[in-house]
Scaffold this motif. Structure first.
Motif, short mmCIF file in Angstrom:
data_model
loop_
_atom_site.label_atom_id
_atom_site.label_comp_id
_atom_site.label_asym_id
_atom_site.label_seq_id
_atom_site.Cartn_x
_atom_site.Cartn_y
_atom_site.Cartn_z
N VAL A 54 0.87 -1.18 0.00
CA VAL A 54 0.00 0.00 0.00
C VAL A 54 0.90 1.23 0.00
CG1 VAL A 54 -0.19 -0.01 2.53
CG2 VAL A 54 -1.94 1.16 1.16
N LYS A 103 -5.44 0.46 3.83
CA LYS A 103 -5.29 1.86 3.43
C LYS A 103 -5.45 2.79 4.64
CE LYS A 103 -8.20 1.53 -0.15
NZ LYS A 103 -8.97 1.89 -1.35
N PRO A 115 -4.47 6.87 0.08
CA PRO A 115 -3.68 5.64 -0.04
C PRO A 115 -4.19 4.73 -1.16
CG PRO A 115 -4.26 6.07 2.26
CD PRO A 115 -5.07 7.01 1.41
N GLU A 116 -3.28 4.03 -1.79
CA GLU A 116 -3.67 3.09 -2.85
C GLU A 116 -2.98 1.76 -2.62
OE1 GLU A 116 -2.24 4.15 -6.71
OE2 GLU A 116 -0.44 5.09 -5.93
#
Lengths: 166, 132
Positions: A42, A89, A115-116
């Motif tokens: 992440v 995330k 966040p990804e």
């Protein structure tokens, strides 16, 4: 200076995982001798006087426990894939939100992005490196009962000389 | 007095954590509403009686800061107490929120901190807490 930042990263991550999800982590050595569990990465970017991104590569077992504890799931109750992604995330968001002021102080304004979770084809086989072959400004590995967690901090301008200690 | 609460956070997991924490605080809970961003939060405030809004800052579509600004511009909403629960670490941003009368709780939080903040911002005393 890198060692100071890594010490701060370790402290913040350990405290956040414990307070957020009752996960108990301790610093581990990353000598490459131990096999890696299957992992997910992440990442969250940030901008302002200091810009870059923070990435965290986490064992699947840690994500399962993280999600279950954050949601308060009962034994045998499984989280959905969306819940696991959301939990990861959110954990990244909280770690980053606590880490940046610990490093740079609370007088600066830094915008933290969304966040990804990186798709599998964006991850390296061992999850030990970040796509693009970038060298992190700082890196720490944490050991947990459920697996490992590795944090990578990338600063566009490198680590400043006057870094603030917690 | 049961308290109707609106929880605004783009993370469903965090909304669940906040709800779980609220149930641990001993605060008498009424209806709990949830929204995924500031816009959805304002929509709920227009339709429901809310005694307390718990709002994240960093959200897509509409941030918590913008939502609070809109609330303060609306005579029907400006008196609703707001607690921001966020990872925000900038002193300037936190000071700005607190000058707007908003209480701030930093993530990660404990049930005790949430309980004390709710009691303070709603003016609840020991007697109210014991009624849960």
């Amino acid at each position: 200076m890198r060692a100071e930042v890594e010490e701060i990263m370790s402290q913040v991550a350990v405290e956040t995982l414990e307070k957020l999800a009752f996960l108990f982590a301790f610093p581990g050595e990353d000598d490459g001798s131990q096999p890696w569990d299957p992992m997910t990465t992440v990442r969250v970017s940030f901008s302002g006087p200091f810009s870059g991104f923070l990435a965290m590569t986490v064992s699947i077992g840690v994500i399962e426990e993280l999600t279950a504890n954050m949601l308060g799931l009962d034994d045998g109750e499984d989280a959905t894939e969306n819940q696991s992604s959301d939990a990861l995330k959110e954990a990244m968001n909280v770690i980053c939100g606590n880490l940046l002021p610990a490093i740079f102080g609370n007088e600066v304004i830094i915008d933290i992005g969304v966040p990804e979770v990186l798709s599998p084809d964006q991850e390296t086989e061992k999850g030990a490196e970040i796509p693009g072959g970038l060298e992190p400004s700082a890196k720490v590995k944490l050991e947990l009962d459920e697996g490992q967690c590795v944090l990578f901090l990338f600063l566009d301008a490198g680590i400043p000389e006057d870094v603030v200690s917690p | 007095m049961a308290i109707n609460i609106l929880i605004v956070d783009d993370s469903g997991v965090m909304r669940s954590m906040i709800l779980k924490t609220l149930r641990m605080t001993g605060v008498p809970l009424g209806d709990i509403h949830q929204a995924g961003n500031g816009r959805e939060g304002l929509d709920i405030l227009e339709e429901q009686w809310i005694d307390l809004a718990i709002v994240d800052i960093n959200m897509p579509v509409m941030t918590g800061e913008e939502m609070i600004d809109r609330m303060h511009e609306n005579p029907e909403m400006k008196e609703i107490p707001v607690i921001v629960i966020s990872t925000e670490g900038s002193k300037a941003r936190i000071d700005r929120l607190e000058h707007m009368g908003v209480a701030f709780v930093h993530k990660p939080f404990t049930a005790e901190i949430v309980r004390d903040t709710i009691n303070r911002i709603l003016g609840l005393g020991e007697h109210d807490e014991s009624r849960s």
